[in-house]
Design an enzyme around this catalytic site. Structure first.
Site, PDB file in Angstrom:
ATOM      1  N   GLU A  60      93.132  15.007  81.758  1.00  0.00           N
ATOM      2  CA  GLU A  60      93.819  14.127  82.704  1.00  0.00           C
ATOM      3  C   GLU A  60      94.006  12.751  82.079  1.00  0.00           C
ATOM      4  OE1 GLU A  60      91.491  14.184  86.307  1.00  0.00           O
ATOM      5  OE2 GLU A  60      92.090  16.230  86.780  1.00  0.00           O
ATOM      6  N   ILE A  86      83.104  19.949 101.027  1.00  0.00           N
ATOM      7  CA  ILE A  86      84.560  20.086 101.042  1.00  0.00           C
ATOM      8  C   ILE A  86      84.961  21.474 101.498  1.00  0.00           C
ATOM      9  CG2 ILE A  86      86.648  20.087  99.622  1.00  0.00           C
ATOM     10  CD1 ILE A  86      85.194  17.998  97.818  1.00  0.00           C
ATOM     11  N   THR A 107      90.957  22.181  93.650  1.00  0.00           N
ATOM     12  CA  THR A 107      90.748  20.747  93.862  1.00  0.00           C
ATOM     13  C   THR A 107      89.364  20.335  93.374  1.00  0.00           C
ATOM     14  OG1 THR A 107      89.969  21.185  96.116  1.00  0.00           O
ATOM     15  CG2 THR A 107      92.300  20.614  95.862  1.00  0.00           C
ATOM     16  N   SER A 108      88.719  21.183  92.555  1.00  0.00           N
ATOM     17  CA  SER A 108      87.330  20.921  92.176  1.00  0.00           C
ATOM     18  C   SER A 108      87.211  20.275  90.797  1.00  0.00           C
ATOM     19  CB  SER A 108      86.514  22.209  92.233  1.00  0.00           C
ATOM     20  OG  SER A 108      87.020  23.194  91.332  1.00  0.00           O
ATOM     21  N   ARG A 109      87.480  21.027  89.734  1.00  0.00           N
ATOM     22  CA  ARG A 109      87.360  20.515  88.369  1.00  0.00           C
ATOM     23  C   ARG A 109      88.323  21.293  87.482  1.00  0.00           C
ATOM     24  NH1 ARG A 109      83.801  24.091  85.742  1.00  0.00           N
ATOM     25  NH2 ARG A 109      82.971  25.612  87.213  1.00  0.00           N
ATOM     26  N   HIS A 163      95.317  14.395  90.586  1.00  0.00           N
ATOM     27  CA  HIS A 163      93.958  14.187  91.106  1.00  0.00           C
ATOM     28  C   HIS A 163      93.993  13.281  92.354  1.00  0.00           C
ATOM     29  CE1 HIS A 163      89.602  14.550  89.494  1.00  0.00           C
ATOM     30  NE2 HIS A 163      89.598  14.513  90.801  1.00  0.00           N
ATOM     31  N   GLY A 219      80.176  23.891  99.471  1.00  0.00           N
ATOM     32  CA  GLY A 219      79.667  22.550  99.751  1.00  0.00           C
ATOM     33  C   GLY A 219      80.449  21.886 100.868  1.00  0.00           C
TER      34      GLY A 219
END
Length: 316
Positions: free
Chosen positions: A262, A151, A231-233, A281, A149
């Site tokens: 988190e 990013i 850095t996604s999920r 995050h 995508g």
């Protein structure tokens, strides 16, 4: 009074923009859902960040017309319940893409050059760390992108053009012409791609049709000494499998900006895994990205309140 309830801090420019257009912003007294439920009252609009907006909060907001999500992923918003009441849910796609991409590249470099332990060594008077450290040069290495995508495309451009890396990517949903435009070879077998990788960066969204998880099988597929960045999920990485791969030395290191929970509990074993960099995050936390997201949220709030359809509606 037209009131926009805001669950967590947003850029000051967006607050001024709302006020200049006759909307009074009001922060929650605490960035938690209990405070939101107690204080939402007759607000006509909400801007929320990673706290989201629950069905219980919706039920306490009889005048609500729009929930503007400060970010791209809206999995913490009760979308179906909002739609059933005719409440718009909006998001801010691609406003933080460059910032998150730069975070991913920064984390790769930090792991490869052991920047965190190097900093600690200097502060502890261990100057001889420089003789023991063995960094990894990124130039010429293969970077595998899981997802392609907005990013990931920025990551690909920076890695290939700026660092001289060979970049591969896997994404079933992205058209071939997008891969061609960025000069990135497409891989259709994710495990075969992992076998080629020196670095892996995860970028698939939570709503992907076939969500991929870095599990024990995936880690076993990687070259020994590879580096993982996420850095996604948080759910994209199997926590136990990652810890085992780090403890066994299969991975040279890893860096996570997102975690399964988190914030993590202080007893979370991830906090004690070797050669692991953790961040709270922060991918989108640049002044530029925060301003873009907040201003888009504010504009979409104003659009709905003025009877206009906002640009980025999320539907069930």
């Amino acid at each position: 009074m037209t009131r926009c309830f805001i669950t967590q801090p947003i850029h000051a420019d967006a607050l001024e923009f709302l006020r200049a257009n006759g909307v009074t912003p009001q922060y929650a007294s605490s960035p938690d859902m209990d405070a939101v439920i107690a204080e939402i009252g007759d607000a006509q609009a909400v801007i929320t960040r990673d706290l989201g907006f629950s069905a219980q909060a919706l039920a306490r907001a009889p005048a609500l017309r729009v929930v503007a999500y400060h970010g791209a992923g809206v999995n913490k918003v009760a979308i179906a319940e909002a739609a059933a009441r005719g409440i718009f849910v909006t998001r801010t796609p691609e406003m933080n893409s460059r910032s998150v991409a730069e975070m991913a590249i920064g984390m790769m470099l930090a792991v490869a050059r052991q920047l965190i332990p190097a900093d600690r060594a200097v502060r502890d008077g261990q100057w001889a760390f420089r003789y023991a450290a063995r960094g990894i040069e990124l130039h010429g290495k293969t970077l595998a992108l899981v997802g392609f995508g907005a990013i990931a495309r920025h990551v690909a451009d920076i890695a290939a053009q700026g660092l001289g890396m060979r970049v591969l990517a896997y994404s079933p949903s992205v058209p071939d012409d997008v891969f061609a435009r960025h000069g990135v070879p497409r891989r259709t077998d994710i495990h075969a791609m992992l076998r080629e990788a020196d670095f892996v960066s995860l970028h698939r969204p939570s709503n992907a049709r076939d969500p991929f998880v870095m599990d024990a099988q995936a880690f076993a597929t990687l070259r020994r000494g590879a580096v993982l960045v996420n850095t996604s999920r948080g759910a994209a990485v199997d926590r136990a499998a990652l810890i085992a791969a780090l403890q066994e030395g299969r991975l040279a290191g890893a860096a996570l900006d997102v975690l399964p929970e988190e914030p993590p509990a202080l007893t979370d074993p991830l906090l004690h895994a070797p050669n692991l960099i953790l961040a709270p995050h922060l991918g989108a936390a640049t002044d530029e990205a925060l301003r873009r997201m907040a201003m888009m949220c504010a504009q979409q709030v104003l659009d709905v309140l003025a009877g206009r359809e906002p640009a980025h509606i999320v539907r069930p």
